[in-house]
Design a protein around this motif. Sequence first.
Motif, PDB file in Angstrom:
ATOM      1  N   ILE A  14      51.551  19.451  36.818  1.00  0.00           N
ATOM      2  CA  ILE A  14      51.095  19.869  35.272  1.00  0.00           C
ATOM      3  C   ILE A  14      49.689  20.170  35.563  1.00  0.00           C
ATOM      4  O   ILE A  14      49.129  21.851  34.958  1.00  0.00           O
ATOM      5  CB  ILE A  14      50.539  17.906  34.876  1.00  0.00           C
ATOM      6  CG1 ILE A  14      51.615  17.705  34.534  1.00  0.00           C
ATOM      7  CG2 ILE A  14      49.173  18.740  33.527  1.00  0.00           C
ATOM      8  CD1 ILE A  14      51.306  16.068  33.078  1.00  0.00           C
ATOM      9  N   VAL A  15      48.504  19.585  36.622  1.00  0.00           N
ATOM     10  CA  VAL A  15      47.372  20.755  36.553  1.00  0.00           C
ATOM     11  C   VAL A  15      47.357  22.184  37.701  1.00  0.00           C
ATOM     12  O   VAL A  15      46.776  22.647  37.193  1.00  0.00           O
ATOM     13  CB  VAL A  15      46.504  19.566  38.329  1.00  0.00           C
ATOM     14  CG1 VAL A  15      45.505  20.636  38.474  1.00  0.00           C
ATOM     15  CG2 VAL A  15      45.964  18.539  37.840  1.00  0.00           C
ATOM     16  N   ALA A  18      50.558  23.647  34.088  1.00  0.00           N
ATOM     17  CA  ALA A  18      50.400  23.232  32.980  1.00  0.00           C
ATOM     18  C   ALA A  18      50.938  23.198  32.379  1.00  0.00           C
ATOM     19  O   ALA A  18      51.910  22.710  31.239  1.00  0.00           O
ATOM     20  CB  ALA A  18      49.610  24.615  31.976  1.00  0.00           C
ATOM     21  N   ASN A  86      50.831  30.090  29.089  1.00  0.00           N
ATOM     22  CA  ASN A  86      51.173  28.485  29.826  1.00  0.00           C
ATOM     23  C   ASN A  86      50.679  27.461  28.645  1.00  0.00           C
ATOM     24  O   ASN A  86      50.023  27.896  28.187  1.00  0.00           O
ATOM     25  CB  ASN A  86      50.362  28.731  31.391  1.00  0.00           C
ATOM     26  CG  ASN A  86      49.180  28.335  31.231  1.00  0.00           C
ATOM     27  OD1 ASN A  86      48.461  28.310  30.076  1.00  0.00           O
ATOM     28  ND2 ASN A  86      48.829  29.068  32.573  1.00  0.00           N
ATOM     29  N   ARG A  87      51.153  26.839  29.191  1.00  0.00           N
ATOM     30  CA  ARG A  87      50.628  24.947  28.235  1.00  0.00           C
ATOM     31  C   ARG A  87      49.417  25.062  28.208  1.00  0.00           C
ATOM     32  O   ARG A  87      48.723  24.467  26.936  1.00  0.00           O
ATOM     33  CB  ARG A  87      51.267  24.416  28.389  1.00  0.00           C
ATOM     34  CG  ARG A  87      51.599  22.569  27.549  1.00  0.00           C
ATOM     35  CD  ARG A  87      52.304  21.704  27.956  1.00  0.00           C
ATOM     36  NE  ARG A  87      53.294  22.234  27.961  1.00  0.00           N
ATOM     37  CZ  ARG A  87      54.683  22.454  28.378  1.00  0.00           C
ATOM     38  NH1 ARG A  87      54.197  22.446  29.846  1.00  0.00           N
ATOM     39  NH2 ARG A  87      56.272  23.240  27.964  1.00  0.00           N
ATOM     40  N   GLU A  88      48.272  25.070  29.281  1.00  0.00           N
ATOM     41  CA  GLU A  88      47.295  25.000  29.479  1.00  0.00           C
ATOM     42  C   GLU A  88      45.955  26.152  27.963  1.00  0.00           C
ATOM     43  O   GLU A  88      45.217  25.706  27.947  1.00  0.00           O
ATOM     44  CB  GLU A  88      46.611  25.591  30.699  1.00  0.00           C
ATOM     45  CG  GLU A  88      47.293  24.147  31.523  1.00  0.00           C
ATOM     46  CD  GLU A  88      46.166  24.238  32.908  1.00  0.00           C
ATOM     47  OE1 GLU A  88      45.212  24.098  33.894  1.00  0.00           O
ATOM     48  OE2 GLU A  88      45.987  25.931  33.329  1.00  0.00           O
ATOM     49  N   LEU A  89      46.649  27.172  27.843  1.00  0.00           N
ATOM     50  CA  LEU A  89      46.752  28.279  26.951  1.00  0.00           C
ATOM     51  C   LEU A  89      46.855  28.003  25.456  1.00  0.00           C
ATOM     52  O   LEU A  89      46.013  27.210  24.923  1.00  0.00           O
ATOM     53  CB  LEU A  89      46.937  29.482  27.381  1.00  0.00           C
ATOM     54  CG  LEU A  89      45.905  29.634  28.684  1.00  0.00           C
ATOM     55  CD1 LEU A  89      46.346  31.564  28.881  1.00  0.00           C
ATOM     56  CD2 LEU A  89      44.481  30.359  28.376  1.00  0.00           C
ATOM     57  N   TYR A  90      48.601  27.698  25.506  1.00  0.00           N
ATOM     58  CA  TYR A  90      48.817  27.576  24.208  1.00  0.00           C
ATOM     59  C   TYR A  90      48.129  26.081  22.962  1.00  0.00           C
ATOM     60  O   TYR A  90      48.578  25.836  22.191  1.00  0.00           O
ATOM     61  CB  TYR A  90      50.117  27.771  24.008  1.00  0.00           C
ATOM     62  CG  TYR A  90      51.432  26.886  24.224  1.00  0.00           C
ATOM     63  CD1 TYR A  90      51.529  25.768  23.571  1.00  0.00           C
ATOM     64  CD2 TYR A  90      52.150  27.061  25.458  1.00  0.00           C
ATOM     65  CE1 TYR A  90      52.413  24.721  24.153  1.00  0.00           C
ATOM     66  CE2 TYR A  90      53.411  26.645  25.620  1.00  0.00           C
ATOM     67  CZ  TYR A  90      53.392  25.481  25.627  1.00  0.00           C
ATOM     68  OH  TYR A  90      54.738  24.617  26.134  1.00  0.00           O
ATOM     69  N   GLU A  91      48.481  25.090  24.211  1.00  0.00           N
ATOM     70  CA  GLU A  91      47.878  23.555  23.573  1.00  0.00           C
ATOM     71  C   GLU A  91      46.629  23.361  23.404  1.00  0.00           C
ATOM     72  O   GLU A  91      46.731  23.554  22.081  1.00  0.00           O
ATOM     73  CB  GLU A  91      48.192  21.757  24.591  1.00  0.00           C
ATOM     74  CG  GLU A  91      48.200  21.110  23.753  1.00  0.00           C
ATOM     75  CD  GLU A  91      46.970  20.544  23.730  1.00  0.00           C
ATOM     76  OE1 GLU A  91      46.824  19.860  23.286  1.00  0.00           O
ATOM     77  OE2 GLU A  91      45.900  21.059  24.327  1.00  0.00           O
ATOM     78  N   PRO A  92      45.084  24.531  23.764  1.00  0.00           N
ATOM     79  CA  PRO A  92      44.223  23.837  22.959  1.00  0.00           C
ATOM     80  C   PRO A  92      44.419  24.787  21.932  1.00  0.00           C
ATOM     81  O   PRO A  92      43.090  24.972  20.767  1.00  0.00           O
ATOM     82  CB  PRO A  92      42.851  24.599  23.823  1.00  0.00           C
ATOM     83  CG  PRO A  92      43.671  24.086  25.323  1.00  0.00           C
ATOM     84  CD  PRO A  92      45.150  24.545  24.927  1.00  0.00           C
ATOM     85  N   PHE A 112      51.496  15.839  29.995  1.00  0.00           N
ATOM     86  CA  PHE A 112      50.425  16.949  29.728  1.00  0.00           C
ATOM     87  C   PHE A 112      49.055  16.514  28.548  1.00  0.00           C
ATOM     88  O   PHE A 112      48.303  16.750  29.750  1.00  0.00           O
ATOM     89  CB  PHE A 112      50.952  18.260  28.894  1.00  0.00           C
ATOM     90  CG  PHE A 112      49.962  18.892  29.096  1.00  0.00           C
ATOM     91  CD1 PHE A 112      49.339  19.595  29.900  1.00  0.00           C
ATOM     92  CD2 PHE A 112      49.457  19.457  28.220  1.00  0.00           C
ATOM     93  CE1 PHE A 112      48.690  21.182  30.016  1.00  0.00           C
ATOM     94  CE2 PHE A 112      48.558  20.297  27.765  1.00  0.00           C
ATOM     95  CZ  PHE A 112      47.599  21.231  28.660  1.00  0.00           C
ATOM     96  N   LYS A 116      45.554  15.477  29.925  1.00  0.00           N
ATOM     97  CA  LYS A 116      44.303  15.728  30.176  1.00  0.00           C
ATOM     98  C   LYS A 116      43.306  14.376  28.669  1.00  0.00           C
ATOM     99  O   LYS A 116      42.501  14.984  29.397  1.00  0.00           O
ATOM    100  CB  LYS A 116      45.261  16.407  28.339  1.00  0.00           C
ATOM    101  CG  LYS A 116      43.900  17.081  27.522  1.00  0.00           C
ATOM    102  CD  LYS A 116      44.360  18.517  26.910  1.00  0.00           C
ATOM    103  CE  LYS A 116      43.612  19.745  25.997  1.00  0.00           C
ATOM    104  NZ  LYS A 116      44.097  20.020  25.284  1.00  0.00           N
TER     105      LYS A 116
END
Length: 328
Positions: A14-15, A18, A86-92, A112, A116
């Motif tokens: 995950i780290v 993401a 990636n998820r680090e960008l789209y989730e926020p 994830f 977080k």
Amino acid sequence: MSRTSRLAGAVIGIVALAGSLAACGGDSLEKDKGGTAASDADKGSGKKGSLVVGAAAFTESKVLAELYAGVLSEAGYSTSVTTVKNRELYEPSLEKGEIDVVPEYAATIAEFLNAKVNGAKAAEAKPVASGDTAATVAALEKLATPRGLKVLPAGAAVDQNAFAVTKEFADKNKLKTLSDLGASKIKVKIAAGDECEVRPFCAPGLKKTYGIDVTGIDPKGVGTPQSKQAVKDGKDQLVLTTTTDAVLDTFGLVFLEDDKKLQNADNVLPVLNAEDAGAQDIADALGKLTDALTTQDLAELNRKVDAERAKPGDVAREYLETKGLIKK
């Protein structure tokens, strides 16, 4: 793209990635919902407003996003699809309302958010995802709701690790499940990524959960043509791939059922920004799609894009028309 990070289980990966499904490249999210990262043309009448559907940068996510956009357009919304790396960008961005809805995978997004909210080490020590879909979704809702996210019900379509053998091998040894393979006491070599040797959902899990006699790993990758060919040729007996592998049968391979649910429940489900996309008609439209979509459907849609070079939007439209979810 490689799905090998799924093997990491609850939190590993995950780290770095993401989440297990979002390590590929793609366009950045534009600040404006109608930005250049959107698909070629907005869809729908827009009578009920506009919605941005997010997609991660791999085929399946793009197809799912187009399916979501199609049913929401049919429900009266103006929709666009934007691909985010990636998820680090789209989730926020989903939390902020820059994106309104994304297709997600229950176990992966749950872990994830677990990492977080609670930190990667705590999440690894106490994972919330399991092979139980209902329990995994319930854990996801507890993590998502305080962040302004709405989780809709999961469907039958699932994209997770899967193991396959040749049909000839399965027929000869009367194998339908991984439990059957364990009970057979047949020694097997697995065609997979080299990390399969240590990942809990690969060789160690097969040994512990099913009693399968794994003699080694042939590091040819997860679901690659080389891995499948090695099993077809008899060099290896078992291949690690995914449940939405659309070309398994071309190698004469068949899945063995994960009957003890070693793999986490990565069923497909929509996750929305609750404030901007919490309306019941949105949930209803997406729910009809979720109810219709199967793992086999998803595999076939992936095949059309990857093997036939069809556009995600085109295969999505054809599918929705065939299922009666949008008008022709």
